[in-house]
Enzyme design. Structure first.
Site, PDB file in Angstrom:
ATOM      1  N   SER A  97     -10.782  -6.996  -2.501  1.00 20.01           N
ATOM      2  CA  SER A  97     -10.213  -5.601  -2.863  1.00 20.01           C
ATOM      3  C   SER A  97     -11.295  -4.978  -3.718  1.00 20.01           C
ATOM      4  CB  SER A  97      -8.808  -5.935  -3.258  1.00 20.01           C
ATOM      5  OG  SER A  97      -8.314  -4.626  -3.177  1.00 20.01           O
ATOM      6  N   ASP A 227      -4.032  -4.530   7.241  1.00 24.49           N
ATOM      7  CA  ASP A 227      -4.022  -4.062   5.631  1.00 24.49           C
ATOM      8  C   ASP A 227      -3.616  -2.746   5.673  1.00 24.49           C
ATOM      9  OD1 ASP A 227      -5.083  -3.960   3.117  1.00 24.49           O
ATOM     10  OD2 ASP A 227      -6.712  -4.974   3.478  1.00 24.49           O
ATOM     11  N   HIS A 256      -3.281  -7.469   3.523  1.00 25.51           N
ATOM     12  CA  HIS A 256      -4.341  -7.319   2.489  1.00 25.51           C
ATOM     13  C   HIS A 256      -4.468  -8.630   1.638  1.00 25.51           C
ATOM     14  CE1 HIS A 256      -6.843  -4.851  -0.150  1.00 25.51           C
ATOM     15  NE2 HIS A 256      -6.086  -5.176  -1.524  1.00 25.51           N
TER      16      HIS A 256
END
Length: 276
Positions: A97, A227, A256
């Site tokens: 991320s 995601d 995610h």
């Protein structure tokens, strides 16, 4: 505890496990978490004989709660300070991320010999924000909403995110793990509210296009198609195209936080790339 001190006096906490002469793997966590988010991967690679390292980004976890420096250039400089202090060579940098953005910025600027490979997992590059050049991005109002929720009640916001979109626990039939939700909350609340607030701008508005173009080492781009935090179509495929030696690996229906929910699949894929 282990700390490295940066040029501006920030103390960056890090974990460093395994043989000192083994190939190092450096893990970069997402917002608003800490090195602890990588425990499953660190134990996995430690068991395979690697040296595993993970740090808390400034303002996160056990690192200094600084007044400033909550942007990608400083994050990357902090990583450089860590890799210099440990004199890491031929390292593999894996970022999730926001940590994927940090990896892109660092690796693009790293000293020769420091980096062998990199991995971007559910990562924010090339750029999350919707702009004329990035029409598929998310509108600024989405990130303004994040900031408003954090400022109003950070503790509740840090329950709502992992209980919902982060791990896909809001999907029908999802197998909800209260432990993962609690771990996410605990990591988040260890950090500084100002750092988390300002990091929203860093992960959403930073354009990593030029960083990706500069990277010369092999890069694996891993992303789940479901995601809900960093939408697939405007991230992973675009990053893979910008990289000189990029490989895209997609995971149908994964969320995610797939590093935690599907570690049994992701960890062996990471190992195959590191060894390959």
């Amino acid at each position: 505890m282990n700390f490295v001190t940066t040029k501006d006096g920030a103390n960056i906490f890090y974990k460093d496990w395994g043989p000192r002469d083994a190939q190092p793997i450096v893990f970069h966590h997402g917002w608003p978490l800490s090195a602890d988010d990588w425990d499953t991967q660190m134990l996995f690679f430690l068991g395979k004989g690697y040296r595993v390292i993970a740090h808390d980004r400034r303002g996160h976890g056990r690192s200094s709660q600084t007044a400033d420096g909550h942007e990608m250039d400083t994050y990357a400089a902090d990583v450089a300070a860590l890799t210099d202090a440990l004199d890491l060579k031929n390292a593999v940098h894996i970022g999730h991320s926001t940590g994927g953005g940090e990896v892109a910025r660092y690796v693009a600027r790293a000293k020769p010999g420091r980096v062998a490979k990199a991995v971007l997992v559910s990562a924010v590059p090339p750029i999350m924000l919707k702009t004329p050049a990035n029409p598929g991005g998310l509108p600024l109002e989405v990130f303004d909403g994040f900031r408003a929720a954090l400022a109003a009640n950070r503790a509740q916001f840090f329950i709502d995110v992992p209980a919902g979109p982060f791990y896909g626990f809001n999907r029908p039939g999802a197998k909800v793990s209260q432990g993962l939700i609690d771990r996410w909350w605990l990591q988040g609340m260890m950090g500084a509210a100002n750092a988390h607030y300002e990091c929203i701008k860093a992960f959403s508005e930073t354009d990593f296009t030029e960083d990706l173009k500069k990277i010369d080492v092999p890069v694996l781009v891993m992303h789940g198609t479901d995601d809900q935090v960093v939408p697939y179509a405007d991230s992973a495929p675009l990053s893979a195209k910008l990289l000189k030696h990029g490989t895209l690996k997609s995971y149908d229906g994964y969320p995610h936080g797939m590093l935690s929910t599907h570690a049994d699949v992701i960890n062996p894929d990471l190992l195959a790339f590191v060894k390959g």
